[in-house]
Structure formats: C-alpha cells, structure tokens
Design a protein around this motif. Structure first.
Motif, PDB file in Angstrom:
ATOM      1  N   TRP A  34      -0.482 -17.045   9.723  1.00 34.99           N
ATOM      2  CA  TRP A  34      -1.558 -15.535   9.108  1.00 34.99           C
ATOM      3  C   TRP A  34       0.006 -14.617   9.307  1.00 34.99           C
ATOM      4  CZ3 TRP A  34      -5.626 -14.206   8.315  1.00 34.99           C
ATOM      5  CH2 TRP A  34      -6.456 -13.173   8.422  1.00 34.99           C
ATOM      6  N   ASN A  35      -0.840 -13.798   8.171  1.00 33.98           N
ATOM      7  CA  ASN A  35       0.199 -12.758   7.925  1.00 33.98           C
ATOM      8  C   ASN A  35      -0.320 -11.193   8.244  1.00 33.98           C
ATOM      9  OD1 ASN A  35       1.539 -10.377   6.556  1.00 33.98           O
ATOM     10  ND2 ASN A  35       2.404 -10.957   5.188  1.00 33.98           N
ATOM     11  N   PRO A  36      -0.045 -10.925   9.548  1.00 35.33           N
ATOM     12  CA  PRO A  36      -1.208  -9.687  10.064  1.00 35.33           C
ATOM     13  C   PRO A  36      -0.938  -8.580   9.365  1.00 35.33           C
ATOM     14  CG  PRO A  36       0.863  -9.784  11.734  1.00 35.33           C
ATOM     15  CD  PRO A  36       0.779 -10.801  10.539  1.00 35.33           C
ATOM     16  N   GLU A  37       0.346  -8.269   8.426  1.00 33.51           N
ATOM     17  CA  GLU A  37       0.139  -7.041   7.125  1.00 33.51           C
ATOM     18  C   GLU A  37      -0.685  -7.481   6.239  1.00 33.51           C
ATOM     19  OE1 GLU A  37       3.704  -4.961   4.636  1.00 33.51           O
ATOM     20  OE2 GLU A  37       4.186  -6.557   6.348  1.00 33.51           O
ATOM     21  N   TYR A  38      -1.096  -8.339   6.198  1.00 36.71           N
ATOM     22  CA  TYR A  38      -1.614  -8.466   4.381  1.00 36.71           C
ATOM     23  C   TYR A  38      -3.197  -8.316   4.969  1.00 36.71           C
ATOM     24  CZ  TYR A  38       2.151  -6.901   1.456  1.00 36.71           C
ATOM     25  OH  TYR A  38       3.609  -6.880   1.413  1.00 36.71           O
ATOM     26  N   GLY A  39      -3.347  -9.181   6.251  1.00 36.18           N
ATOM     27  CA  GLY A  39      -4.886  -9.803   6.398  1.00 36.18           C
ATOM     28  C   GLY A  39      -4.744 -10.969   5.460  1.00 36.18           C
ATOM     29  N   ASP A 146       4.188  -2.857 -15.724  1.00 30.74           N
ATOM     30  CA  ASP A 146       5.184  -3.956 -14.708  1.00 30.74           C
ATOM     31  C   ASP A 146       4.361  -4.451 -13.621  1.00 30.74           C
ATOM     32  OD1 ASP A 146       7.044  -3.644 -15.635  1.00 30.74           O
ATOM     33  OD2 ASP A 146       7.094  -1.430 -16.505  1.00 30.74           O
ATOM     34  N   TYR A 147       4.924  -5.758 -12.795  1.00 28.79           N
ATOM     35  CA  TYR A 147       3.495  -5.828 -11.949  1.00 28.79           C
ATOM     36  C   TYR A 147       4.796  -5.636 -10.856  1.00 28.79           C
ATOM     37  CZ  TYR A 147       2.377  -8.639 -16.231  1.00 28.79           C
ATOM     38  OH  TYR A 147       2.262  -8.570 -17.069  1.00 28.79           O
ATOM     39  N   TYR A 148       4.229  -4.758  -9.280  1.00 28.26           N
ATOM     40  CA  TYR A 148       5.096  -4.943  -8.479  1.00 28.26           C
ATOM     41  C   TYR A 148       3.783  -5.630  -6.864  1.00 28.26           C
ATOM     42  CZ  TYR A 148       7.933  -1.805 -10.415  1.00 28.26           C
ATOM     43  OH  TYR A 148       9.124  -1.111 -11.583  1.00 28.26           O
ATOM     44  N   ASP A 149       4.447  -5.765  -5.782  1.00 21.22           N
ATOM     45  CA  ASP A 149       3.856  -6.433  -5.052  1.00 21.22           C
ATOM     46  C   ASP A 149       3.317  -5.127  -3.563  1.00 21.22           C
ATOM     47  OD1 ASP A 149       5.560  -4.889  -3.508  1.00 21.22           O
ATOM     48  OD2 ASP A 149       5.769  -6.173  -1.267  1.00 21.22           O
ATOM     49  N   PRO A 150       2.229  -5.389  -3.213  1.00 21.83           N
ATOM     50  CA  PRO A 150       0.992  -4.252  -3.233  1.00 21.83           C
ATOM     51  C   PRO A 150       1.867  -3.052  -1.665  1.00 21.83           C
ATOM     52  CG  PRO A 150      -0.172  -6.245  -2.566  1.00 21.83           C
ATOM     53  CD  PRO A 150       2.019  -6.408  -2.583  1.00 21.83           C
ATOM     54  N   THR A 151       3.087  -3.576  -1.778  1.00 19.90           N
ATOM     55  CA  THR A 151       3.811  -1.954  -0.995  1.00 19.90           C
ATOM     56  C   THR A 151       5.284  -1.114  -2.432  1.00 19.90           C
ATOM     57  OG1 THR A 151       5.979  -3.299  -0.478  1.00 19.90           O
ATOM     58  CG2 THR A 151       4.020  -3.076   0.928  1.00 19.90           C
ATOM     59  N   LEU A 152       5.028  -1.546  -3.117  1.00 23.66           N
ATOM     60  CA  LEU A 152       5.339  -1.438  -4.593  1.00 23.66           C
ATOM     61  C   LEU A 152       6.791  -1.428  -4.514  1.00 23.66           C
ATOM     62  CD1 LEU A 152       3.392   2.198  -5.590  1.00 23.66           C
ATOM     63  CD2 LEU A 152       3.480  -0.380  -6.700  1.00 23.66           C
ATOM     64  N   THR A 153       7.584  -2.687  -3.598  1.00 26.18           N
ATOM     65  CA  THR A 153       9.229  -2.133  -3.508  1.00 26.18           C
ATOM     66  C   THR A 153       9.331  -3.384  -4.264  1.00 26.18           C
ATOM     67  OG1 THR A 153       8.614  -3.558  -1.009  1.00 26.18           O
ATOM     68  CG2 THR A 153       8.235  -1.277  -1.504  1.00 26.18           C
ATOM     69  N   GLN A 154       8.752  -4.849  -4.583  1.00 29.81           N
ATOM     70  CA  GLN A 154       9.302  -5.098  -5.126  1.00 29.81           C
ATOM     71  C   GLN A 154       8.877  -6.192  -6.058  1.00 29.81           C
ATOM     72  OE1 GLN A 154      10.617  -7.954  -2.132  1.00 29.81           O
ATOM     73  NE2 GLN A 154       8.741  -9.149  -1.788  1.00 29.81           N
ATOM     74  N   GLY A 155       8.987  -6.574  -7.218  1.00 20.32           N
ATOM     75  CA  GLY A 155       8.195  -8.250  -7.861  1.00 20.32           C
ATOM     76  C   GLY A 155       7.379  -8.425  -7.081  1.00 20.32           C
ATOM     77  N   SER A 156       6.144  -8.451  -7.855  1.00 17.73           N
ATOM     78  CA  SER A 156       4.738  -9.089  -7.148  1.00 17.73           C
ATOM     79  C   SER A 156       5.167 -10.658  -6.587  1.00 17.73           C
ATOM     80  CB  SER A 156       4.404  -9.024  -8.751  1.00 17.73           C
ATOM     81  OG  SER A 156       2.306 -10.138  -7.990  1.00 17.73           O
ATOM     82  N   GLU A 157       4.513 -11.725  -6.329  1.00 13.79           N
ATOM     83  CA  GLU A 157       5.521 -12.853  -6.427  1.00 13.79           C
ATOM     84  C   GLU A 157       3.986 -13.750  -7.072  1.00 13.79           C
ATOM     85  OE1 GLU A 157       3.069 -14.678  -2.666  1.00 13.79           O
ATOM     86  OE2 GLU A 157       4.456 -13.404  -1.968  1.00 13.79           O
TER      87      GLU A 157
END
Length: 177
Positions: A34-39, A146-157
């Motif tokens: 479980w990842n609590p940050e992303y739920g 361009d594709y980023y993760d939800p936090t806009l800190t790195q590329g989307s997985e």
C-alpha cells in the motif's frame, strides 16, 4: 527470466497468455504494498506461479504480440484527447514568445494545435501523437507533449496509465526552440 518479465523493445505491445488455451485471463502470484501517498496498491514482487482463469488450472505463460493495440495506442489516444479536447490530467504551457504575439494569435495557435492531424513516420516514429509543427500567421509553432509523474518531479513510469501521468503540452515558437 520468469513468466512475469519481458525485456527489450520487442516486448512493447505484447501480453501474457495461457500456453494451453491462449486466454489473456491469466494471473500470477504477487505481493502488493500500500502506498499512502498515492492511495493505491503498488506491485512489489511477482512470482512465477501462473494460473489461467479460462482453464481454471495452473499454466505456463507465453507472450503474444497484440495487433495494433497496447501501450502506444493508449498513449496516442490519451494524448489526442488531451490535445484536442483538453480532457485528462495535464497542463498547457505557452512560452513567452507565443504569448507576446497577443491573445488572437494565441487562440489561433491553440486551434491549430487542436486541429493538427498530419502525423507520419517522419514526425511521429513511435505513433504517440506527442509532437507537431504548425504555421500560424506566418510563424512556425511547435507543440510537444511530455509525460510526468503526478508530482511533476520526474518522468511518468507509465504514460499509458492516466492515473500515474500528468501530461504537459508545451506550445512554442520555432525560434524559441
């Protein structure tokens, strides 16, 4: 390599199927955390024991290429929906050069980007509809997704998964590139 892994560019667009019956309704034993940050649950480890829901028995997995479907098709559809309709998780960025040409130019540039459909092997080799060039009032305008993760800190997985991807559409003058 276990049943759960496929390596390299040749794996894009392939899916695991039951070796016995060819069904895509297969499962592997796995651990999720479980990842609590992303739920949400995140896959932590996948094991080699495979089960086919169609056969209702243990199986061995083989990998089959999809015809015209897969991650790239999903990315293309999400990109087109965001670019054409403004729907989906994303942000539009306009460069200072485009903005400096005024509101009317900006509106025509947005419309030209929405209407763009001249994709080819030369300008879209991966088939993702993530780049284009248009002419607006005599100015060459580039657009790029361009594709980023939800936090806009790195590329989307996984740009094919809207839940883990924030699209950024940048509209710029060719002279700003």
């Amino acid at each position: 390599m276990g049943h759960s892994q496929v390596d390299g560019i040749d794996s894009i667009g392939t899916v695991p199927v039951c070796k016995s019956c060819g069904s895509e309704r297969v499962a592997l034993d796995a651990w999720a955390c479980w990842n609590p940050e992303y739920g949400l649950w995140e896959l932590e480890h996948v094991f080699d024991d495979a089960h086919c829901h169609a056969c209702e028995d243990a199986t061995t997995l083989v990998w089959k290429r999809l015809d015209g479907a897969g991650p790239r098709q999903a990315i293309r559809e999400l990109n087109d929906r965001f670019r054409r309709e403004g729907r989906g998780n994303g942000t539009v960025v306009v460069t200072p050069g485009v903005r400096a040409l005024g509101r009317d130019f900006l509106q025509r540039a947005f419309q030209a980007v929405r209407d763009f459909d001249q994709f080819s092997e030369d300008n879209d080799p991966w088939g993702e509809h993530d780049y284009g060039a248009v002419e607006v009032d005599g100015e060459k305008v580039f657009w790029k997704l361009d594709y980023y993760d939800p936090t806009l800190t790195q590329g989307s997985e996984n740009p094919a998964n809207e839940a883990v991807t924030h699209r950024v559409l940048t509209i710029m003058l060719a002279s700003e590139y």
